[in-house]
Design a protein around this motif. Structure first.
Motif, PDB file in Angstrom:
ATOM      1  N   PHE A   1     -13.840  27.716   9.107  1.00 44.54           N
ATOM      2  CA  PHE A   1     -15.218  28.199   9.187  1.00 44.54           C
ATOM      3  C   PHE A   1     -15.286  29.492  10.004  1.00 44.54           C
ATOM      4  O   PHE A   1     -16.027  30.410   9.672  1.00 44.54           O
ATOM      5  CB  PHE A   1     -16.116  27.144   9.830  1.00 44.54           C
ATOM      6  N   ARG A   2     -14.506  29.561  11.075  1.00 45.13           N
ATOM      7  CA  ARG A   2     -14.568  30.728  11.951  1.00 45.13           C
ATOM      8  C   ARG A   2     -13.883  31.955  11.348  1.00 45.13           C
ATOM      9  O   ARG A   2     -14.300  33.080  11.567  1.00 45.13           O
ATOM     10  CB  ARG A   2     -13.925  30.402  13.304  1.00 45.13           C
TER      11      ARG A   2
ATOM     12  N   TRP B   1     -17.921  33.772   1.284  1.00 49.35           N
ATOM     13  CA  TRP B   1     -18.151  32.414   0.795  1.00 49.35           C
ATOM     14  C   TRP B   1     -16.984  31.966  -0.069  1.00 49.35           C
ATOM     15  O   TRP B   1     -16.536  30.812   0.008  1.00 49.35           O
ATOM     16  CB  TRP B   1     -19.452  32.349  -0.002  1.00 49.35           C
TER      17      TRP B   1
ATOM     18  N   LEU C   1     -14.113  30.977   2.134  1.00 51.85           N
ATOM     19  CA  LEU C   1     -14.387  29.712   2.809  1.00 51.85           C
ATOM     20  C   LEU C   1     -14.259  28.546   1.835  1.00 51.85           C
ATOM     21  O   LEU C   1     -13.678  27.509   2.163  1.00 51.85           O
ATOM     22  CB  LEU C   1     -15.782  29.734   3.424  1.00 51.85           C
TER      23      LEU C   1
ATOM     24  N   PHE D   1     -21.862  26.669  12.585  1.00 52.63           N
ATOM     25  CA  PHE D   1     -21.570  26.499  11.161  1.00 52.63           C
ATOM     26  C   PHE D   1     -22.800  26.089  10.359  1.00 52.63           C
ATOM     27  O   PHE D   1     -22.682  25.718   9.190  1.00 52.63           O
ATOM     28  CB  PHE D   1     -20.475  25.454  10.956  1.00 52.63           C
TER      29      PHE D   1
ATOM     30  N   LEU E   1     -24.135  30.886   8.988  1.00 48.49           N
ATOM     31  CA  LEU E   1     -23.112  31.258   8.015  1.00 48.49           C
ATOM     32  C   LEU E   1     -23.640  32.332   7.072  1.00 48.49           C
ATOM     33  O   LEU E   1     -22.910  33.260   6.701  1.00 48.49           O
ATOM     34  CB  LEU E   1     -22.665  30.026   7.220  1.00 48.49           C
ATOM     35  N   GLU E   2     -24.912  32.214   6.664  1.00 44.72           N
ATOM     36  CA  GLU E   2     -25.484  33.220   5.759  1.00 44.72           C
ATOM     37  C   GLU E   2     -25.625  34.578   6.445  1.00 44.72           C
ATOM     38  O   GLU E   2     -25.490  35.621   5.793  1.00 44.72           O
ATOM     39  CB  GLU E   2     -26.833  32.740   5.228  1.00 44.72           C
TER      40      GLU E   2
ATOM     41  N   ARG F   1     -23.543  35.750   8.444  1.00 44.58           N
ATOM     42  CA  ARG F   1     -22.193  36.310   8.500  1.00 44.58           C
ATOM     43  C   ARG F   1     -21.594  36.572   7.132  1.00 44.58           C
ATOM     44  O   ARG F   1     -20.905  37.562   6.915  1.00 44.58           O
ATOM     45  CB  ARG F   1     -21.283  35.356   9.282  1.00 44.58           C
TER      46      ARG F   1
END
Length: 350
Positions: free
Chosen positions: A194-195, A200, A203, A241, A246-247, A249
């Motif tokens: 995740f980091r 997307w 991931l 997370f 997340l969006e 990033r």
């Protein structure tokens, strides 16, 4: 601090998981009531003590994890583990402390022989989580580490976490059985994914290698992760997370299926995508059917060169570590070997 109790009760299996399964993550080891951390020595000594008991589950394995804001020294980690052993009334038992370095936060595993070296009786783990949480709360205040009120014990002034903000009833039942909830497994095994993910798609591929899938929340907001059997919220794995962060990033959320639909896929890529998705989401009937279809498609290509070329194109929508890709790749390589052997036989005039 949080504590997790492992499921393994075998001396050999627990030692293998902690020390040998991935030597690169081993930071250090520390023995208690053992003269050495040598693998064979630890196993033989624990077995020697355990054989005088009637138990067939001689090992109690648990781990201690510190918050990322805490930075305990090796000596402080040993002292904390020693205190938990004392509070569990296991201070006289053989134990091996193993620190791993595969996470951003400090964590330590404790492998304890449940059998007492003198009385030869096996320690009873009854109410172990309450004892562990009481111990951790005192340790946190002693060293000034971040306090994490538990579900089974809180100090004065601390409130019990609510299910909605932490554990649900199913997860509480798992913990009472000594099992690890899905969100903790994902945090431990995929937190770095995740980091480190840069998109997307990246991931999705990283998580697919571990059999995990991110989906939009049922109400169209938030997000969740599934291993094909259980679901957990993204925010429960870690606040960084959650879907919103997340969006920010990675951009607006796209499922792996949506990412693939935006590409011009070949027939074999589409067939593989269906198989990989069924395999990842735990749909064995569909996966078997799609896999058989892929096998026929590869076989119909006829030549080793065409089969290898088709396998290479699958990496555009998958990754080498994906279990589904490994399975299809094995099928293709077997076909290629048969074709080459047949060609060699014909070349010799057989």
């Amino acid at each position: 601090m949080i504590a997790k109790v492992g499921g393994s009760t075998s001396i050999l299996q627990t030692q293998h998981y902690l020390v040998e399964k991935d030597p690169t993550r081993l930071a250090w080891e520390h023995p208690r009531h053992l003269a050495s951390t040598d693998r064979e020595f630890v196993i033989s000594q624990m077995r020697e003590v355990a054989k005088d008991s009637r138990t067939n589950q001689p090992i109690y394995h648990y781990s201690l994890s510190w918050d990322e804001s805490d930075n305990p020294t090796r000596q402080q980690m040993i002292e904390a583990a020693t205190q938990t052993l004392r509070d569990l009334r296991l201070e006289e038992h053989q134990a091996l402390l193993v620190a791993h370095n595969d996470h951003d936060y400090k964590h330590l595993h404790i492998m304890v022989n449940r059998v007492h070296p003198v009385t030869c009786t096996a320690w009873d783990r009854y109410r172990d989580y309450i004892k562990l949480e009481k111990s951790l709360r005192r340790i946190e205040r002693k060293y000034g580490w971040k306090e994490v009120p538990g579900h089974h014990h809180q100090l004065d002034g601390q409130q019990e976490p609510e299910f909605g903000n932490s554990l649900n009833q199913f997860e509480c039942a798992q913990i009472k059985k000594g099992q690890t909830p899905l969100f903790l497994l994902i945090r431990e095994q995929a937190g770095h994914d995740f980091r480190e993910a840069q998109s997307w798609e990246n991931l999705h591929h990283r998580l697919a290698e571990k059999g995990l899938t991110i989906q939009r929340g049922s109400r169209g907001t938030g997000g969740k992760v599934t291993d094909g059997f259980e679901y957990t919220n993204l925010s429960k794995i870690h606040r960084d997370f959650c879907m919103g962060r997340l969006e920010k990033r990675l951009g607006l959320f796209q499922s792996l299926k949506e990412v693939q639909q935006g590409k011009q896929l070949t027939d074999i890529q589409r067939a593989f995508a269906r198989y990989e998705r069924a395999h990842r989401l735990g749909r064995p009937g569909q996966a078997r059917s799609f896999k058989n279809g892929l096998q026929k498609t590869l076989k119909a290509l006829g030549t080793a060169r065409k089969i290898q070329k088709s396998l290479n194109t699958l990496l555009a929508i998958s990754s080498p570590g994906n279990p589904a890709f490994k399975a299809v790749s094995m099928i293709g390589k077997t076909m290629i070997n048969h074709i080459k052997q047949h060609e060699q036989s014909r070349g010799r005039g057989y």
